[in-house]
Scaffold this active site. Sequence first.
Site, mmCIF file in Angstrom:
data_model
loop_
_atom_site.group_PDB
_atom_site.id
_atom_site.type_symbol
_atom_site.label_atom_id
_atom_site.label_comp_id
_atom_site.label_asym_id
_atom_site.label_seq_id
_atom_site.Cartn_x
_atom_site.Cartn_y
_atom_site.Cartn_z
ATOM 1 C CD GLU A 35 -18.598 0.587 -32.820
ATOM 2 O OE1 GLU A 35 -19.601 0.095 -33.389
ATOM 3 O OE2 GLU A 35 -18.414 0.508 -31.604
ATOM 4 C CD GLU A 73 -19.303 1.028 -27.987
ATOM 5 O OE1 GLU A 73 -19.994 -0.021 -28.075
ATOM 6 O OE2 GLU A 73 -19.516 2.050 -28.661
#
Length: 458
Positions: free
Chosen positions: A162, A350
């Site tokens: 990320e 996730e």
Amino acid sequence: MFPRGFLFGVATAAYQIEGALTEDGRGESVWDRFLRQPGLVVDGSDGAVAADHYHRWREDLGIMTELGLGAYRFSISWSRVQPDGGGAVNEAGLAFYDRLVDGLLERNIEPVATLFHSDMPAALMDNGGWRARETSARFGDFAEHVARRIGDRVSNWFTIAEPYTLMRHSYVLGEHAPGLRLSTGAALPVMHHLLLGHGLATRAIRSHSKARIGLTNHSSPCQPVSQTAEDGAANTMFETLRNHTVTDAILLGRYPEELEALPDADWSAVLENDFEIIQTPVDWLGLTYFHPIAVSSAAPYGSEPFDIAVTGGEPETTMGWPIVPAGLGEILTRLQDRYGDRLPPIVITENGCSMPDRLSDEGRVDDPRRIRFLADHLKVLAGAIQSGIRIDGYFIWSFLDHFEWELGYTKRWGIVYVDFETQRRTLKSSAHWYRELIEGWRSAQVLMDRPSFLPTRE
């Protein structure tokens, strides 16, 4: 139905579960340094022990075996492997991941290694951290050392978790280590150097491993809070940064033109031929999804040219986030529409939720709302697969209750309950449900319209 070869797994991050911060030659990390400042974590805690995974990894792998997991996504602490962020390797630190990989393979669980998840040697911050181009080169060297050691056995990699989320929370909002507060425009070199490091690390891994390699991006459906031009422009900017900048760079070899309107944008880090490195081909794309976001213009303008709020549904998790499974399908469809044949296979790296989990007097942790959350998101995922989008895996966030950054131990994300005083593990009802789901999938019994896919209790 999920295809054969699909990876059903769980995910963690090193700093959030390992503990053992001063053992076996591990160096100081940015989080160690950051958390010495008082008042940064709501419960005053730190990651010194966390879930003690560094000492209890065999027990944790035993639980994974009991659950029938096909894969485990873990991150590697750069500070364990190279305490100063460069130079000689710390053998004891690298040996931990060597043992972990062997332990997973002995249990027929695919190791999925993430090289960087928000945690880096503090020594690198003395020279600018990710603001400095040198850090990208150091990261490539780190990847080389790790891949040389375990690349013969690890066939699945993510380089960086990320990039925009890290830039925003660590270098703009100051909520995460190293806690800097730059404007979004001034922080763009952070994003660029993360992506450059990704490209260098991808090349390093490929030199040692026949592997699937990618990075992960945290995406959300975004919408303006009103129809005003100001809110629309703010929404375009945030959506571009969060959803498109990383993927445009690695798949198209450029940054989105919408970023030209970003105030104070610093593009000085972008040098000739950088995108040849950043666009090094990837084999898959990791996707984090939790909730949609509503965006408004910022008044007055601060470090960001927008204000954001989570939005869109009921009920909420203990993070205060709405539960909107359809948002996952929206993101997947938008990715397919934007990139077409350039889009690699996707892995949901996730997806999960924090809930008000309690250990009962009988030693049980019932979490039916988490089961419903997971089931509903997996149904959306199955629909996306049936529509023709290639999705190769799904990783629940998270395997264990853990240190949740600035929120300390006040939120419980795991499908395994951790008593942080005794470190005793207890499988929550969601863990038992996940095991049954995987067993059913392996025996070709689980279809998305079967009642067995859904929770049995509310």
